[in-house]
Design a protein around this motif. Structure first.
Motif, PDB file in Angstrom:
ATOM      1  N   ALA A  58       0.823  -1.208   0.000  1.00 23.65           N
ATOM      2  CA  ALA A  58       0.000   0.000   0.000  1.00 23.65           C
ATOM      3  C   ALA A  58       0.855   1.255   0.000  1.00 23.65           C
ATOM      4  CB  ALA A  58      -0.923  -0.003   1.218  1.00 23.65           C
ATOM      5  N   GLY A  59       1.946   1.246   0.770  1.00 19.06           N
ATOM      6  CA  GLY A  59       2.834   2.391   0.801  1.00 19.06           C
ATOM      7  C   GLY A  59       3.490   2.654  -0.530  1.00 19.06           C
ATOM      8  N   THR A  60       3.891   1.587  -1.200  1.00 24.50           N
ATOM      9  CA  THR A  60       4.503   1.738  -2.522  1.00 24.50           C
ATOM     10  C   THR A  60       3.497   2.286  -3.521  1.00 24.50           C
ATOM     11  OG1 THR A  60       6.036  -0.074  -2.059  1.00 24.50           O
ATOM     12  CG2 THR A  60       5.709   0.514  -4.365  1.00 24.50           C
ATOM     13  N   LYS A  61       2.261   1.786  -3.480  1.00 24.07           N
ATOM     14  CA  LYS A  61       1.223   2.304  -4.377  1.00 24.07           C
ATOM     15  C   LYS A  61       0.964   3.782  -4.133  1.00 24.07           C
ATOM     16  CE  LYS A  61      -1.704  -1.737  -5.392  1.00 24.07           C
ATOM     17  NZ  LYS A  61      -3.083  -2.277  -5.270  1.00 24.07           N
ATOM     18  N   ALA A  62       0.901   4.177  -2.872  1.00 27.72           N
ATOM     19  CA  ALA A  62       0.532   5.552  -2.534  1.00 27.72           C
ATOM     20  C   ALA A  62       1.677   6.530  -2.697  1.00 27.72           C
ATOM     21  CB  ALA A  62       0.015   5.608  -1.099  1.00 27.72           C
ATOM     22  N   PHE A  63       2.858   6.142  -2.220  1.00 29.13           N
ATOM     23  CA  PHE A  63       3.965   7.088  -2.127  1.00 29.13           C
ATOM     24  C   PHE A  63       5.104   6.803  -3.090  1.00 29.13           C
ATOM     25  CE2 PHE A  63       2.451   6.604   2.437  1.00 29.13           C
ATOM     26  CZ  PHE A  63       1.571   7.677   2.360  1.00 29.13           C
ATOM     27  N   GLY A  64       5.081   5.627  -3.756  1.00 23.11           N
ATOM     28  CA  GLY A  64       6.172   5.245  -4.638  1.00 23.11           C
ATOM     29  C   GLY A  64       7.335   4.615  -3.915  1.00 23.11           C
ATOM     30  N   LEU A  65       7.236   4.451  -2.611  1.00 22.96           N
ATOM     31  CA  LEU A  65       8.344   3.937  -1.806  1.00 22.96           C
ATOM     32  C   LEU A  65       7.790   3.385  -0.507  1.00 22.96           C
ATOM     33  CD1 LEU A  65      11.514   3.827  -1.506  1.00 22.96           C
ATOM     34  CD2 LEU A  65      11.321   5.975  -0.247  1.00 22.96           C
TER      35      LEU A  65
END
Length: 695
Positions: free
Chosen positions: A144-151
């Motif tokens: 979820a963090g990668t989807k939202a923030f790219g990282l």
């Protein structure tokens, strides 16, 4: 070495608390406070204080073990043991192909070990079948963090920011028991005038500290987050300028949230509309606020969407990428963060690079000195790999994990492990999984080796060797070197951790998790360095590291954070007439993970001697159960029996079991391996059961 004080870090949770170790004349090791380390400031929990107990020879393995002709595990020399492992892996690969050999790692391995294990799987064995137990920990938050923030970095800010924010929503986390030294941050938050909201179906020790405790039905955290976002919109609390300037996808996410009106969410979750409104008011009132999640919302078959919904709440209110605000994940295992960055996950290469990215493959292959086309593609996720044992995957090398206790549907996983043609385990103790192996290798513990870990803040740390390991014990890097040599790869697997870390720096350079500007000298002089920390140019000063991410832009192509358009859906397994109660699982203060080490410490066992079933008095009355009665908890996957612990601190429709123990009380006999479609996280936190007094 007597009376030499070595500053190092605890072997257990992702706080990686600082401690001082001093060997005593009688062979024991004394633990002392290390007040200079900012994460715990000298405080240690019982697990940290007693960690050296597992260093004692009576508690741990000190000789390789091999399976004899009569089926017993018997002591053997290192050459015989390594020859057997190399032979078993080579034979399986020759007869059935490279992907018939699997590798399973652990979130407690140092960065150097995790890196070397991933390289070993792909370069020496040529297999795609590698994953690790961290998949069971925070993979949904990572996705979820990668989807939202790219990282993905567990916390995009240091822990020291928590007491300085205005409000924290703590979702599915019980740090009072799982990482006690961190509780002071939440206590200081309230002392500073901030508010703490705890979301948990149980009234835990942490929930007792909260200004507001929301107790949703297990598996409904997604609806709760959407209901709060609905109220943010309806009450005009959206930070419109922030949304316009720093995000994308708001209209779709907004429409999804508006379908979750408060009364509907109350019916789903059991959290009342006034409580929902109060939570929104407390969260939106101060200038800065945070949402922190842990395994509660993450260990669900919709965990990625659930975390995405909580991130949406931060984005809509302008609470991400700003000082003292943001979304964070409280990573669980000791090196859960670093362990998922450097190549032991099924889909990743070092530096948090994607295995499917041609540029990433080219870079890492160049560091490794191999053809990029020789690197296998992504393999099975952790549970899928365990489920394939004995059928598609016939031989397994396992390091630092105990899936016989920790995996979902554990009886089935144990059966699959028993069906392997060959199993080799590297561990400190004879765990329940190691007891099933053909070869067991005794390996060094944290205090007996040097290496780096990365804590939940993204702080890269140096754990220093403080004592000499017993005769007959070797490090995991020595194991991989010996196996690689026997399997025809004579170079590329050094045994010195610093040499491995230097290669890791090069492999991570330019990747999302860039460690290239970090070295042992720098780590030895301070209290860690936050990644990303790229190497400086030839003339430039050292990069300072990045304690706080996203303050200027997010790590996406256009610098904008992404909303997730998600909607509530039922859990994979809802209660019915045959299985009318919900089971959720978790940890207790005195034990850790599968208990393989903590169950060998007398002080910890005295505090938490065995499993139990926590249930509400109303449910106990319906069952005719009294405190301490043996209760059978039955799911579609099996049966577990443990004493009743009756408390008003749990919902009447829910029972709780800790998962640290094997045998009759093994909680993971019951849990559901239904997987999140993105993260491949199993649904540990909710399944349907029936409960009865065990006569």
């Amino acid at each position: 070495m007597q009376n030499t004080v070595t500053p190092t870090h605890c072997p257990y949770c992702a706080l990686q608390c600082g401690m001082n170790l001093t060997p005593a004349a009688d062979g024991t090791v004394e633990v002392g406070e290390r007040a200079d380390f900012p994460v715990n400031r000298g405080a240690l929990c019982g697990k940290g204080r007693t960690a050296p107990a597992v260093l004692a020879s009576g508690a741990r393995l000190t000789s390789p073990l091999v399976r004899s002709a009569d089926g017993a595990l018997v002591p053997a020399g290192w050459d015989e043991a390594l020859d057997r492992i190399a032979g078993g892996l080579a034979r399986t690969r020759a007869e059935r192909g490279a992907d018939a050999v699997g590798v399973f790692g652990g979130g407690g391995l140092t960065n150097e070990k995790a890196y070397a294990l991933g390289k070993f799987a792909r370069v020496v064995l040529g297999t795609s079948q590698i994953d690790y137990n961290g998949r069971f920990c925070m993979s949904s938050a990572a996705a979820a963090g990668t989807k939202a923030f790219g990282l993905d970095r567990g916390l995009p800010f240091p822990l020291e920011d928590i007491p300085r924010t205005g409000c924290v929503i703590l979702v599915g986390s019980n740090p009072a028991e799982t990482m006690p030294p961190s509780l002071r941050y939440f206590t200081e938050l309230r002392e500073n005038g901030g508010t703490l909201i705890v979301v948990d179906p149980r009234r835990t020790r942490t929930a007792e500290q909260a200004d507001l405790h929301l107790a949703p039905r297990p598996g409904t955290d997604l609806a709760l987050a959407l209901g709060m976002l609905h109220l943010v919109v309806a009450e005009g609390r959206v930070d419109e300028r922030y949304v316009e300037e720093r995000t994308a996808g708001w209209e779709e996410a907004r429409a999804a949230a508006m379908a979750h009106w408060p009364e509907y969410v109350e019916r789903i979750t059991g959290v009342s509309v006034p409580e929902l409104r109060e939570a929104v008011r407390l969260f939106c009132a101060p200038e800065a606020a945070m949402v922190l999640t842990a395994r509660g919302p993450e260990q669900q078959a919709k965990g990625t969407d659930t975390v995405g919904a909580w991130i949406n709440l931060c984005l809509a209110t302008g609470r991400a990428g700003r000082p003292l605000s943001g979304y964070g994940c409280l990573t669980g295992q000791g090196n859960g963060q670093g362990g998922r960055e450097h190549g032991q996950k099924a889909d990743q290469l070092p530096g948090y690079r994607r295995l499917t990215d041609p540029a990433a493959r080219l870079h890492v292959a160049g560091v490794w000195g191999v053809d990029p086309d020789s690197l296998p593609g992504p393999g099975r996720s952790a549970y899928e790999l365990l489920d394939a044992l004995g059928t598609d995957v016939r031989a397994l090398l396992l390091m630092g994990s105990n899936p016989v206790v920790s995996a979902p549907r554990a009886a089935h996983v144990e059966e699959r492990i028993r069906s392997l043609d060959f199993l080799a385990v590297c561990d400190v103790v004879l765990s329940e999984t190691a007891a099933l192996a053909d070869v067991v290798l005794p390996v060094t513990q944290w205090a007996e080796e040097t290496g780096t870990t990365t804590n939940l803040e993204g702080r890269v740390l140096l754990r220093r060797r403080a004592v000499t390991p017993p005769d007959g014990v070797r490090g995991d890097l020595e194991v991989l070197h010996g196996l690689a040599d026997r399997l025809g790869v004579e170079k590329g697997f050094p045994t010195e951790p610093e040499e491995v870390f230097e290669e890791l720096r090069r492999a991570s350079a330019g990747g999302p998790a860039d460690y290239s500007g970090i070295d042992y000298r720098r780590l030895g002089e301070g209290n860690g360095v936050f990644w990303p920390c790229p190497a400086p140019g030839s003339e430039g000063p050292p990069h300072p590291g990045t304690p706080r991410l996203f303050l200027d832009r997010f790590a996406t192509g256009d610098g904008r954070a992404r909303f997730a358009a998600v909607a509530h859906r039922p859990s994979a397994e809802e209660p019915d007439e045959a299985y009318p109660v919900l089971l959720t699982t978790g940890r207790v203060l005195a034990q850790y993970q599968s208990g393989a080490q903590t169950r060998r410490v007398a002080e910890l066992n005295a505090a938490a001697p065995g499993p139990f079933v926590e249930l509400h008095p109303r449910l106990a009355a319906r069952l005719g159960a009294a405190e301490g009665d043996p209760l059978a908890v039955v799911s579609r996957r099996g049966r577990a029996v443990a004493p009743a612990r009756i408390t008003t601190g749990i919902r009447p429709d829910t029972v709780f079991m800790p998962f640290h123990w094997p045998g009759e009380g093994r909680a993971n006999t019951l849990t559901n391996p239904a997987l999140d479609p993105t993260s491949r996280m199993p649904e540990f936190k909710v399944c349907a059961v029936r409960v009865e007094v065990a006569r």
